[in-house]
Each structure stands twice: as structure tokens, then as C-alpha cells.
Design a protein around this motif. Sequence first.
Motif, PDB file in Angstrom:
ATOM      1  N   PHE A 147       0.849  -1.189   0.000  1.00 36.42           N
ATOM      2  CA  PHE A 147       0.000   0.000   0.000  1.00 36.42           C
ATOM      3  C   PHE A 147       0.885   1.240   0.000  1.00 36.42           C
ATOM      4  O   PHE A 147       1.830   1.344   0.765  1.00 36.42           O
ATOM      5  CB  PHE A 147      -0.917   0.030   1.224  1.00 36.42           C
ATOM      6  N   VAL A 148       0.561   2.195  -0.879  1.00 32.29           N
ATOM      7  CA  VAL A 148       1.269   3.457  -0.982  1.00 32.29           C
ATOM      8  C   VAL A 148       0.323   4.550  -0.484  1.00 32.29           C
ATOM      9  O   VAL A 148      -0.868   4.530  -0.771  1.00 32.29           O
ATOM     10  CB  VAL A 148       1.679   3.729  -2.450  1.00 32.29           C
ATOM     11  N   MET A 149       0.869   5.500   0.277  1.00 30.84           N
ATOM     12  CA  MET A 149       0.049   6.568   0.849  1.00 30.84           C
ATOM     13  C   MET A 149       0.209   7.861   0.055  1.00 30.84           C
ATOM     14  O   MET A 149       1.311   8.194  -0.386  1.00 30.84           O
ATOM     15  CB  MET A 149       0.441   6.814   2.305  1.00 30.84           C
ATOM     16  N   HIS A 150      -0.914   8.575  -0.090  1.00 31.43           N
ATOM     17  CA  HIS A 150      -0.945   9.891  -0.719  1.00 31.43           C
ATOM     18  C   HIS A 150      -1.783  10.805   0.161  1.00 31.43           C
ATOM     19  O   HIS A 150      -2.693  10.349   0.845  1.00 31.43           O
ATOM     20  CB  HIS A 150      -1.597   9.841  -2.109  1.00 31.43           C
ATOM     21  N   ALA A 151      -1.472  12.086   0.129  1.00 29.53           N
ATOM     22  CA  ALA A 151      -2.267  13.083   0.850  1.00 29.53           C
ATOM     23  C   ALA A 151      -2.896  14.021  -0.162  1.00 29.53           C
ATOM     24  O   ALA A 151      -2.252  14.414  -1.131  1.00 29.53           O
ATOM     25  CB  ALA A 151      -1.390  13.864   1.810  1.00 29.53           C
ATOM     26  N   ARG A 152      -4.169  14.371   0.059  1.00 29.76           N
ATOM     27  CA  ARG A 152      -4.869  15.302  -0.829  1.00 29.76           C
ATOM     28  C   ARG A 152      -5.546  16.377   0.005  1.00 29.76           C
ATOM     29  O   ARG A 152      -6.240  16.085   0.973  1.00 29.76           O
ATOM     30  CB  ARG A 152      -5.927  14.601  -1.666  1.00 29.76           C
ATOM     31  N   CYS A 153      -5.340  17.618  -0.407  1.00 31.36           N
ATOM     32  CA  CYS A 153      -5.954  18.764   0.254  1.00 31.36           C
ATOM     33  C   CYS A 153      -7.374  18.933  -0.273  1.00 31.36           C
ATOM     34  O   CYS A 153      -7.598  18.919  -1.480  1.00 31.36           O
ATOM     35  CB  CYS A 153      -5.127  20.020  -0.011  1.00 31.36           C
ATOM     36  N   ARG A 154      -8.316  19.138   0.626  1.00 31.94           N
ATOM     37  CA  ARG A 154      -9.703  19.356   0.193  1.00 31.94           C
ATOM     38  C   ARG A 154      -9.916  20.758  -0.344  1.00 31.94           C
ATOM     39  O   ARG A 154     -10.812  20.988  -1.145  1.00 31.94           O
ATOM     40  CB  ARG A 154     -10.663  19.114   1.348  1.00 31.94           C
ATOM     41  N   ALA A 155      -9.093  21.703   0.061  1.00 40.87           N
ATOM     42  CA  ALA A 155      -9.290  23.089  -0.365  1.00 40.87           C
ATOM     43  C   ALA A 155      -8.751  23.340  -1.768  1.00 40.87           C
ATOM     44  O   ALA A 155      -9.458  23.838  -2.634  1.00 40.87           O
ATOM     45  CB  ALA A 155      -8.625  24.033   0.630  1.00 40.87           C
ATOM     46  N   CYS A 156      -7.486  22.978  -2.014  1.00 39.36           N
ATOM     47  CA  CYS A 156      -6.870  23.309  -3.303  1.00 39.36           C
ATOM     48  C   CYS A 156      -6.627  22.086  -4.195  1.00 39.36           C
ATOM     49  O   CYS A 156      -6.100  22.219  -5.284  1.00 39.36           O
ATOM     50  CB  CYS A 156      -5.551  24.049  -3.085  1.00 39.36           C
ATOM     51  N   ARG A 157      -6.986  20.888  -3.720  1.00 39.47           N
ATOM     52  CA  ARG A 157      -6.853  19.631  -4.473  1.00 39.47           C
ATOM     53  C   ARG A 157      -5.396  19.235  -4.731  1.00 39.47           C
ATOM     54  O   ARG A 157      -5.124  18.420  -5.589  1.00 39.47           O
ATOM     55  CB  ARG A 157      -7.593  19.683  -5.810  1.00 39.47           C
ATOM     56  N   HIS A 158      -4.447  19.827  -4.011  1.00 43.90           N
ATOM     57  CA  HIS A 158      -3.039  19.457  -4.143  1.00 43.90           C
ATOM     58  C   HIS A 158      -2.866  18.033  -3.614  1.00 43.90           C
ATOM     59  O   HIS A 158      -3.388  17.680  -2.568  1.00 43.90           O
ATOM     60  CB  HIS A 158      -2.171  20.436  -3.349  1.00 43.90           C
ATOM     61  N   GLN A 159      -2.148  17.207  -4.347  1.00 41.26           N
ATOM     62  CA  GLN A 159      -1.934  15.819  -3.947  1.00 41.26           C
ATOM     63  C   GLN A 159      -0.445  15.504  -4.013  1.00 41.26           C
ATOM     64  O   GLN A 159       0.238  15.904  -4.956  1.00 41.26           O
ATOM     65  CB  GLN A 159      -2.697  14.863  -4.862  1.00 41.26           C
ATOM     66  N   THR A 160       0.033  14.782  -3.000  1.00 42.08           N
ATOM     67  CA  THR A 160       1.444  14.430  -2.936  1.00 42.08           C
ATOM     68  C   THR A 160       1.605  13.049  -2.296  1.00 42.08           C
ATOM     69  O   THR A 160       0.813  12.676  -1.431  1.00 42.08           O
ATOM     70  CB  THR A 160       2.237  15.493  -2.153  1.00 42.08           C
ATOM     71  N   PRO A 161       2.601  12.289  -2.713  1.00 36.37           N
ATOM     72  CA  PRO A 161       2.857  10.999  -2.060  1.00 36.37           C
ATOM     73  C   PRO A 161       3.479  11.211  -0.685  1.00 36.37           C
ATOM     74  O   PRO A 161       4.167  12.203  -0.440  1.00 36.37           O
ATOM     75  CB  PRO A 161       3.829  10.299  -3.009  1.00 36.37           C
ATOM     76  N   ILE A 162       3.224  10.284   0.213  1.00 32.39           N
ATOM     77  CA  ILE A 162       3.788  10.316   1.561  1.00 32.39           C
ATOM     78  C   ILE A 162       4.749   9.150   1.689  1.00 32.39           C
ATOM     79  O   ILE A 162       4.378   8.001   1.430  1.00 32.39           O
ATOM     80  CB  ILE A 162       2.683  10.212   2.633  1.00 32.39           C
ATOM     81  N   GLU A 163       5.960   9.437   2.094  1.00 32.27           N
ATOM     82  CA  GLU A 163       6.963   8.392   2.290  1.00 32.27           C
ATOM     83  C   GLU A 163       6.765   7.781   3.677  1.00 32.27           C
ATOM     84  O   GLU A 163       6.900   8.454   4.697  1.00 32.27           O
ATOM     85  CB  GLU A 163       8.370   8.979   2.161  1.00 32.27           C
ATOM     86  N   ARG A 164       6.432   6.520   3.710  1.00 28.53           N
ATOM     87  CA  ARG A 164       6.117   5.820   4.949  1.00 28.53           C
ATOM     88  C   ARG A 164       7.295   5.832   5.924  1.00 28.53           C
ATOM     89  O   ARG A 164       7.123   6.029   7.121  1.00 28.53           O
ATOM     90  CB  ARG A 164       5.724   4.386   4.620  1.00 28.53           C
ATOM     91  N   ARG A 165       8.495   5.632   5.427  1.00 25.87           N
ATOM     92  CA  ARG A 165       9.676   5.574   6.303  1.00 25.87           C
ATOM     93  C   ARG A 165       9.923   6.906   7.008  1.00 25.87           C
ATOM     94  O   ARG A 165      10.356   6.933   8.154  1.00 25.87           O
ATOM     95  CB  ARG A 165      10.902   5.159   5.497  1.00 25.87           C
ATOM     96  N   ASP A 166       9.675   8.007   6.321  1.00 22.91           N
ATOM     97  CA  ASP A 166       9.852   9.321   6.938  1.00 22.91           C
ATOM     98  C   ASP A 166       8.841   9.543   8.064  1.00 22.91           C
ATOM     99  O   ASP A 166       9.185  10.084   9.119  1.00 22.91           O
ATOM    100  CB  ASP A 166       9.714  10.438   5.902  1.00 22.91           C
ATOM    101  N   VAL A 167       7.612   9.131   7.851  1.00 21.13           N
ATOM    102  CA  VAL A 167       6.576   9.289   8.879  1.00 21.13           C
ATOM    103  C   VAL A 167       6.901   8.406  10.081  1.00 21.13           C
ATOM    104  O   VAL A 167       6.784   8.847  11.226  1.00 21.13           O
ATOM    105  CB  VAL A 167       5.175   8.950   8.313  1.00 21.13           C
ATOM    106  N   ILE A 168       7.347   7.180   9.848  1.00 19.44           N
ATOM    107  CA  ILE A 168       7.704   6.279  10.945  1.00 19.44           C
ATOM    108  C   ILE A 168       8.882   6.844  11.727  1.00 19.44           C
ATOM    109  O   ILE A 168       8.914   6.781  12.957  1.00 19.44           O
ATOM    110  CB  ILE A 168       7.996   4.867  10.410  1.00 19.44           C
ATOM    111  N   ARG A 169       9.855   7.421  11.036  1.00 17.42           N
ATOM    112  CA  ARG A 169      11.020   7.998  11.704  1.00 17.42           C
ATOM    113  C   ARG A 169      10.614   9.168  12.597  1.00 17.42           C
ATOM    114  O   ARG A 169      11.128   9.330  13.702  1.00 17.42           O
ATOM    115  CB  ARG A 169      12.038   8.457  10.673  1.00 17.42           C
ATOM    116  N   ARG A 170       9.676   9.992  12.134  1.00 16.02           N
ATOM    117  CA  ARG A 170       9.280  11.181  12.896  1.00 16.02           C
ATOM    118  C   ARG A 170       8.255  10.890  13.986  1.00 16.02           C
ATOM    119  O   ARG A 170       8.318  11.467  15.072  1.00 16.02           O
ATOM    120  CB  ARG A 170       8.691  12.231  11.953  1.00 16.02           C
ATOM    121  N   CYS A 171       7.279  10.000  13.709  1.00 20.02           N
ATOM    122  CA  CYS A 171       6.146   9.821  14.618  1.00 20.02           C
ATOM    123  C   CYS A 171       6.068   8.444  15.257  1.00 20.02           C
ATOM    124  O   CYS A 171       5.250   8.226  16.138  1.00 20.02           O
ATOM    125  CB  CYS A 171       4.842  10.081  13.868  1.00 20.02           C
ATOM    126  N   GLY A 172       6.849   7.489  14.773  1.00 18.68           N
ATOM    127  CA  GLY A 172       6.781   6.126  15.305  1.00 18.68           C
ATOM    128  C   GLY A 172       5.850   5.261  14.480  1.00 18.68           C
ATOM    129  O   GLY A 172       4.972   5.752  13.773  1.00 18.68           O
TER     130      GLY A 172
END
Length: 89
Positions: free
Chosen positions: A31-56
Motif C-alpha cells: 500500500f502506498v500513501m498519498h495526501a490530498r488537500c480538500r481546499a486546493c486539491r493538491h496531492q502528494t505521495p507520503i513516504e512511509r519511512r519518513d513518517v515512521i522515523r518522525r512519529c513512530g
Amino acid sequence: MKHRRSIELQPPAGYAIETERQALATLPQWFVMHARCRACRHQTPIERRDVIRRCGDTLSLATLARRLTCRGCGNRSGNLLLLEKLPRD
């Protein structure tokens, strides 16, 4: 449910992701994660390893979705966490 040509029209029952219970550590690697803004419809991929490193790795997907901030317009409310299943051979 199968199409007459044996094409899967719905994911199998075991592939439903419950965002409240599912943590980053237990999310399957295909599974690959992406984030999408509801206001401006900007979409970007989220790197799982970076999130795990920062938040656990015990961070739930629902909590991650509430923490998303758009880099385009700065919106912090109602942003979407999208999961995409990669094809497996």
C-alpha cells in the motif's frame, strides 16, 4: 464479485483497511500513501519511512490523516489520506 471475463470488480474481503485500528507498522508494504488537500486539491505521495522515523510506527492512519497539512495552501482541516494498492505479481 467477478466480471464475466474473470476480472475482479471489488477487492477481496480481507483487504479492507480500517483506519482507526490500522497502524503504520501493520499496514501491508504493497500500500502506498498519498495526501490530498480538500481546499486546493493538491496531492502528494507520503513516504512511509519518513513518517515512521518522525512519529513512530504505532501511529494510526486516522491520527496521521488528522495531522496532514497542505504545502500548497496551508490548509489543516479535512485533508484526505489516500491508500493505493500496488499491483502484485
